[in-house]
Design an enzyme around this catalytic site. Sequence first.
Site, PDB file in Angstrom:
ATOM      1  N   HIS A   1      94.420  14.421 -38.587  1.00 32.07           N
ATOM      2  CA  HIS A   1      94.904  13.111 -39.018  1.00 32.07           C
ATOM      3  C   HIS A   1      94.856  12.959 -40.542  1.00 32.07           C
ATOM      4  O   HIS A   1      95.432  12.013 -41.096  1.00 32.07           O
ATOM      5  CB  HIS A   1      94.064  12.009 -38.364  1.00 32.07           C
ATOM      6  CG  HIS A   1      94.824  10.754 -38.080  1.00 32.07           C
ATOM      7  ND1 HIS A   1      96.019  10.441 -38.684  1.00 32.07           N
ATOM      8  CD2 HIS A   1      94.562   9.709 -37.240  1.00 32.07           C
ATOM      9  CE1 HIS A   1      96.458   9.281 -38.243  1.00 32.07           C
ATOM     10  NE2 HIS A   1      95.594   8.813 -37.364  1.00 32.07           N
TER      11      HIS A   1
ATOM     12  N   ASP B   1     100.254  11.783 -39.707  1.00 33.66           N
ATOM     13  CA  ASP B   1     100.106  10.424 -39.201  1.00 33.66           C
ATOM     14  C   ASP B   1     100.402  10.382 -37.707  1.00 33.66           C
ATOM     15  O   ASP B   1     101.097  11.266 -37.171  1.00 33.66           O
ATOM     16  CB  ASP B   1     101.052   9.473 -39.939  1.00 33.66           C
ATOM     17  CG  ASP B   1     100.686   9.315 -41.403  1.00 33.66           C
ATOM     18  OD1 ASP B   1      99.496   9.468 -41.717  1.00 33.66           O
ATOM     19  OD2 ASP B   1     101.600   9.055 -42.220  1.00 33.66           O
TER      20      ASP B   1
END
Length: 414
Positions: free
Chosen positions: A385, A389
């Site tokens: 992450h 995204d």
Amino acid sequence: MATEVKVPTLGESVTEATVGEFLKQPGDAVAADEPIMSLETDKVAVEAPSPVAGVIESFKVEVGETVEVGAVIAVIAEGAAPAATNGEQAGRAEQQREEGNEKREDGGNASSDDGSVTMSPAVRRAVIEHGVDPTTIKGSGKDGRLTKEDVVAAAKAKGSDGSASTSAPAPAAAPAPSAKGERREERVKMTRMRQTIAKRLKGAQEEAALLTTFNDCDMTAVIEARNAYKDMFAKKHGIKLGFMSFFAKAAALALKDVPAVNAQIDGDEIVYHDYVDLSVAVSAPNGLVVPVVRSIDQMSFAEIELAIADYGKRAKEGSLKMEDMAGGTFTISNGGVFGSLMSTPIINPPQSAVLGLHRIEDRPVAVNGEVVIRPMMYLALSYDHRIIDGREAVTALKIMKEAIEDPMRMLIDL
């Protein structure tokens, strides 16, 4: 004349290895370039060959010992093997064999008093791979020890007639049964490869911001396409048409549209790749390895299937090289072959994402307002992450799903 055998060059940045097992014994004759022992590195097992033809005079290392590149590991006496009629030479060779066996902590395999069988690493791997019962096999090695060839022969005999070979004579006496309720433990040192796998996976969990997104995929279209063309495909290309090439193509399509999923972090920079080097997780005797199929986005279905099949075969044989696993921008791991329904795969650093495939099973789904039974598979995309995204990860997985459900998308680049 005696010749020293040294640890060969193991690969870029690899300076040491662990002695895995002896493939020969002191006193054995060897040909030039014939392997005499296996060495385990962080990624693969390599074989150390004899530089000359002759007889193994002695080993300078023991199983489990860490050795550096260039270290002397054995001595070869050049020339022909000693004649069996020469009592002094034969006796010395036999003594060397005994000394070599004593040095190997887990080198041989023999029946213990409780009926269990102690096996060398190579024999143990062969037993697991071929699924045979070692207690039913008569060993051809010294003192009745099992060899890898014994296991392979037993597996072939079992496969040809559906049962274990009956040619070997029965043991003189059945081993005494274990006491009821007896509890046992076996302590085995982790191989260098397993230690490296453990460190890398734990490091990925600690460094990356791991997250997994899921989707399910209707496999109907791919199954129909495969059934329709598998015979022609095999006849033309000499390889079976599997599901992996479809997913590899679908992944390449998604990674082109969502480049962050094919990128990686290098310091304070993000490195984007305009190519897809696919790491394919395959099972090897010492653990999971991930050889790389390079520029898979430029390959045909047949080229992908041939490359993956070759890596799978070489992984089982233990003949993968260091360069086979270098690099890689994205990984596909197929837990479905082992029956997994769903999982959260861990990324393969420095990569930023991994696609997990799972088993196909018939499930009821709603199609055009009606409940129908379809062959479904859960897909899992684990990603870092820090660089990817949620929107990008979900989009990439959705593209893969849609490409599998409508393979025509892969042909017209949609």
